[in-house]
Scaffold this motif. Sequence first.
Motif, PDB file in Angstrom:
ATOM      1  N   THR A 161     -12.713  -6.098   3.762  1.00  0.00           N
ATOM      2  CA  THR A 161     -11.874  -6.799   2.783  1.00  0.00           C
ATOM      3  C   THR A 161     -12.666  -7.107   1.510  1.00  0.00           C
ATOM      4  OG1 THR A 161     -10.479  -7.692   4.526  1.00  0.00           O
ATOM      5  CG2 THR A 161     -10.438  -8.864   2.426  1.00  0.00           C
TER       6      THR A 161
ATOM      7  N   CYS B 227       2.769 -11.511   4.436  1.00  0.00           N
ATOM      8  CA  CYS B 227       1.709 -10.522   4.584  1.00  0.00           C
ATOM      9  C   CYS B 227       0.819 -10.772   5.796  1.00  0.00           C
ATOM     10  CB  CYS B 227       0.852 -10.472   3.320  1.00  0.00           C
ATOM     11  SG  CYS B 227      -0.026 -11.993   2.983  1.00  0.00           S
TER      12      CYS B 227
ATOM     13  N   GLY C 129      -5.394  -3.323   9.552  1.00  0.00           N
ATOM     14  CA  GLY C 129      -6.756  -2.798   9.586  1.00  0.00           C
ATOM     15  C   GLY C 129      -7.477  -3.084  10.901  1.00  0.00           C
TER      16      GLY C 129
ATOM     17  N   THR D 299       4.272  -7.002   3.706  1.00  0.00           N
ATOM     18  CA  THR D 299       3.222  -6.023   3.995  1.00  0.00           C
ATOM     19  C   THR D 299       2.352  -6.478   5.160  1.00  0.00           C
ATOM     20  OG1 THR D 299       1.251  -4.932   3.093  1.00  0.00           O
ATOM     21  CG2 THR D 299       1.733  -7.113   2.261  1.00  0.00           C
TER      22      THR D 299
ATOM     23  N   ASP E 172       0.829  -1.209   0.000  1.00  0.00           N
ATOM     24  CA  ASP E 172       0.000   0.000   0.000  1.00  0.00           C
ATOM     25  C   ASP E 172       0.861   1.256   0.000  1.00  0.00           C
ATOM     26  OD1 ASP E 172      -2.626  -1.217   0.101  1.00  0.00           O
ATOM     27  OD2 ASP E 172      -2.022  -1.922   2.076  1.00  0.00           O
TER      28      ASP E 172
ATOM     29  N   THR F 115      -0.846  -5.753   5.116  1.00  0.00           N
ATOM     30  CA  THR F 115      -2.192  -5.934   4.576  1.00  0.00           C
ATOM     31  C   THR F 115      -2.450  -7.433   4.368  1.00  0.00           C
ATOM     32  OG1 THR F 115      -3.777  -4.934   3.035  1.00  0.00           O
ATOM     33  CG2 THR F 115      -1.753  -5.757   2.092  1.00  0.00           C
TER      34      THR F 115
ATOM     35  N   TYR G  68     -13.042  -3.866  -0.396  1.00  0.00           N
ATOM     36  CA  TYR G  68     -11.746  -3.479  -0.964  1.00  0.00           C
ATOM     37  C   TYR G  68     -11.441  -4.324  -2.205  1.00  0.00           C
ATOM     38  CZ  TYR G  68      -6.752  -2.645  -1.483  1.00  0.00           C
ATOM     39  OH  TYR G  68      -5.517  -2.328  -1.992  1.00  0.00           O
TER      40      TYR G  68
ATOM     41  N   ASN H 150      -6.201  -8.980   0.141  1.00  0.00           N
ATOM     42  CA  ASN H 150      -5.985  -7.660  -0.436  1.00  0.00           C
ATOM     43  C   ASN H 150      -4.776  -7.644  -1.367  1.00  0.00           C
ATOM     44  OD1 ASN H 150      -8.102  -6.776   1.113  1.00  0.00           O
ATOM     45  ND2 ASN H 150      -6.849  -5.651   2.574  1.00  0.00           N
TER      46      ASN H 150
ATOM     47  N   HIS I  86      -8.823   1.806   0.588  1.00  0.00           N
ATOM     48  CA  HIS I  86      -8.979   1.206   1.924  1.00  0.00           C
ATOM     49  C   HIS I  86      -9.956   2.038   2.762  1.00  0.00           C
ATOM     50  CE1 HIS I  86      -6.128  -2.099   1.982  1.00  0.00           C
ATOM     51  NE2 HIS I  86      -5.219  -1.335   1.402  1.00  0.00           N
TER      52      HIS I  86
END
Length: 230
Positions: free
Chosen positions: A81, A143, A50, A117, A9, A119, A84, A123, A19
């Motif tokens: 999610t 992730c 998140g 990441t 991101d 996220t 998104y 995602n 997001h």
Amino acid sequence: MSAFIFDVDGTLAETEEVHRAAFNAAFAEASLPWHWESDRYKELLRVSGGKERMRTFVDEEEILSETPLDDLIPRLHQTKTRHYGQAVAEGQFVLRPGILDFVAEARERGIRLAIATTTSQENVDALLAAAFGGSEAFEVIACGDMVAAKKPAPDIYQLALERLGLPAAACLSFEDSSNGLRAAKAAGLRCVVTPAQYTVDEDFTGADLVLPDLRNAGPVWELFAAGAAA
Ligand SMILES: [Mg+2]
């Protein structure tokens, strides 16, 4: 052998507005009177992840939830999610300038590619599918909840390095945020920062290189060559 490890991101694409909209859609769908304006979201972005971000919001606003937070937050995160993923599949994101060419050049030069990441996997998959035609280019994807301590802790980078089977000295990391930079440095990595829409005012002290984006990536290749020679 060497590898480039990318945050997602803000680094691969400007996704934070997507997001933010997805969080707000999840709040509305749950009939909660919560709404994150961009200024508030910018403050909340200091919290990686998140679920962690929602929990911080509830704490800071001293919200008394009828539903236990341990039930509510994972449910909201699932809904978020979904929203998104739909938005990204519809192309509602903007790739960072130069990123596609840079990734293509790295592959041509035989540099291995990885993701680190906070996220979630869903995602990341949604974005890589929409932007790169799939996740094949990235050999390792570290992730989401694969590690307990999110950025600025080094854990997600350490996991990526472990899966690559490479020492930090053989790799370069790419970030857009101060939290990400701190995580990379704590893992012993050199870090190139390309500040994004939401992170442009942050402190990037300690970065090995700060560039507006990867369109003119010459300095990155110089940094990479200097590391390889060292
Ligand atoms: Mg980022």
